[in-house]
Scaffold this active site. Structure first.
Site, PDB file in Angstrom:
ATOM      1  N   ARG A 136       0.338 -27.727 -11.269  1.00 41.97           N
ATOM      2  CA  ARG A 136       0.857 -27.370  -9.948  1.00 41.97           C
ATOM      3  C   ARG A 136       2.057 -26.427 -10.040  1.00 41.97           C
ATOM      4  NH1 ARG A 136       2.878 -32.227  -5.995  1.00 41.97           N
ATOM      5  NH2 ARG A 136       4.886 -31.995  -6.987  1.00 41.97           N
ATOM      6  N   LYS A 167      -0.140 -36.527  -2.408  1.00 37.01           N
ATOM      7  CA  LYS A 167       0.309 -36.918  -1.064  1.00 37.01           C
ATOM      8  C   LYS A 167       0.334 -35.722  -0.105  1.00 37.01           C
ATOM      9  CE  LYS A 167       4.297 -38.721  -2.452  1.00 37.01           C
ATOM     10  NZ  LYS A 167       4.251 -38.585  -3.928  1.00 37.01           N
ATOM     11  N   ARG A 190      11.025 -38.212 -13.395  1.00 38.02           N
ATOM     12  CA  ARG A 190      10.531 -38.498 -12.032  1.00 38.02           C
ATOM     13  C   ARG A 190       9.572 -39.695 -12.065  1.00 38.02           C
ATOM     14  NH1 ARG A 190       8.125 -32.961 -10.310  1.00 38.02           N
ATOM     15  NH2 ARG A 190       7.771 -33.900  -8.266  1.00 38.02           N
ATOM     16  N   ARG A 221       8.046 -24.816  -8.497  1.00 32.68           N
ATOM     17  CA  ARG A 221       9.097 -25.844  -8.552  1.00 32.68           C
ATOM     18  C   ARG A 221       9.486 -26.120  -9.995  1.00 32.68           C
ATOM     19  NH1 ARG A 221       7.319 -30.793  -4.766  1.00 32.68           N
ATOM     20  NH2 ARG A 221       8.794 -31.812  -6.169  1.00 32.68           N
ATOM     21  N   ARG A 278      11.382 -44.259  -0.578  1.00 35.83           N
ATOM     22  CA  ARG A 278      11.261 -44.274  -2.037  1.00 35.83           C
ATOM     23  C   ARG A 278      12.106 -45.374  -2.664  1.00 35.83           C
ATOM     24  NH1 ARG A 278       9.842 -38.391  -2.544  1.00 35.83           N
ATOM     25  NH2 ARG A 278       9.479 -37.852  -4.708  1.00 35.83           N
TER      26      ARG A 278
END
Ligand code: AMP
Length: 190
Positions: A127, A14, A145, A133, A88
């Site tokens: 990533r 995204k 998640r 993160r 969400r």
């Protein structure tokens, strides 16, 4: 106003695609995840948000909706907005509808990036090296998640489907090809 909900599970791409849509259509890009990460880490709000995001849980709707609305309000002259990572939950989707209706506008379309679960996990782990993160690096948090997405967030697609606004986009392939699919859908729909 062009109001695009860019939707998809964590790791769907995204953020990458939002940058390209923003550039092409001169839109404001609002990512609630980025907004939470940009809060003063010493503030109560940042600590509260982090207590959820560290576990891969959703920040409660009342807090998230307030944050989103105050962010949108910063751009009174926006030609349009890309909503990335919001809504969400269906509660957030309903709140967004009311908020936009009060401004005389509405969600134009939901572009939903579809990516299989195995691919998401590989991407998030990859990533983590760049994003730094913690929630990208830990397989247990990643799984939470994804589970949270399946349980609480996936129904948001049905919400927009009911409004005739859902467009599924294949989120696997080259970044350029996926961008092209998004542009094509926007041109047909806007
Ligand atoms: P993201 O950068 O979109 O992956 O979001 C990182 C984390 O921020 C999520 O795992 C949630 O804890 C929190 N978050 C971001 N957006 C929302 C939202 N719309 N509702 C609830 N929590 C959110």
């Amino acid at each position: 106003m062009l109001n695009i909900v860019l939707f998809g599970p964590p790791g769907a791409g995204k953020g990458t695609q939002a940058d390209r849509l923003k550039e092409k259509y001169d839109l404001v890009h609002i990512s609630t995840g980025d907004v939470f990460r940009a809060l003063d880490p010493e503030s109560d709000l940042a600590k509260l948000a982090k207590s959820y995001s560290d576990k891969g849980d959703l920040v409660p709707d009342d807090i998230t909706i307030k944050i989103l609305e105050s962010e949108v309000t910063k751009y009174p002259n926006a030609k349009g907005v890309i909503y990335d990572g919001f809504p969400r939950t269906t509660g957030q989707a309903k709140a967004l509808d009311l908020f936009l209706a009060a401004k005389g506008t509405s969600v134009t379309m939901m572009l939903s990036l579809v990516v299989p679960e195995d691919e998401l996990k590989t991407r998030l782990i990859g990533r983590a090296k760049d994003s730094g993160r913690e929630d990208d690096a830990n397989p247990i948090i990643i799984q939470n998640r994804i589970n949270t997405y399946n349980k609480s967030t996936a129904p948001v697609a049905d919400y927009y489907k009911g409004q005739g606004k859902l467009i599924d986009i294949n989120g696997v392939g080259s970044i350029g090809d996926i961008t092209k699919s998004l542009f094509d859908s926007i041109e047909i729909t806007k």
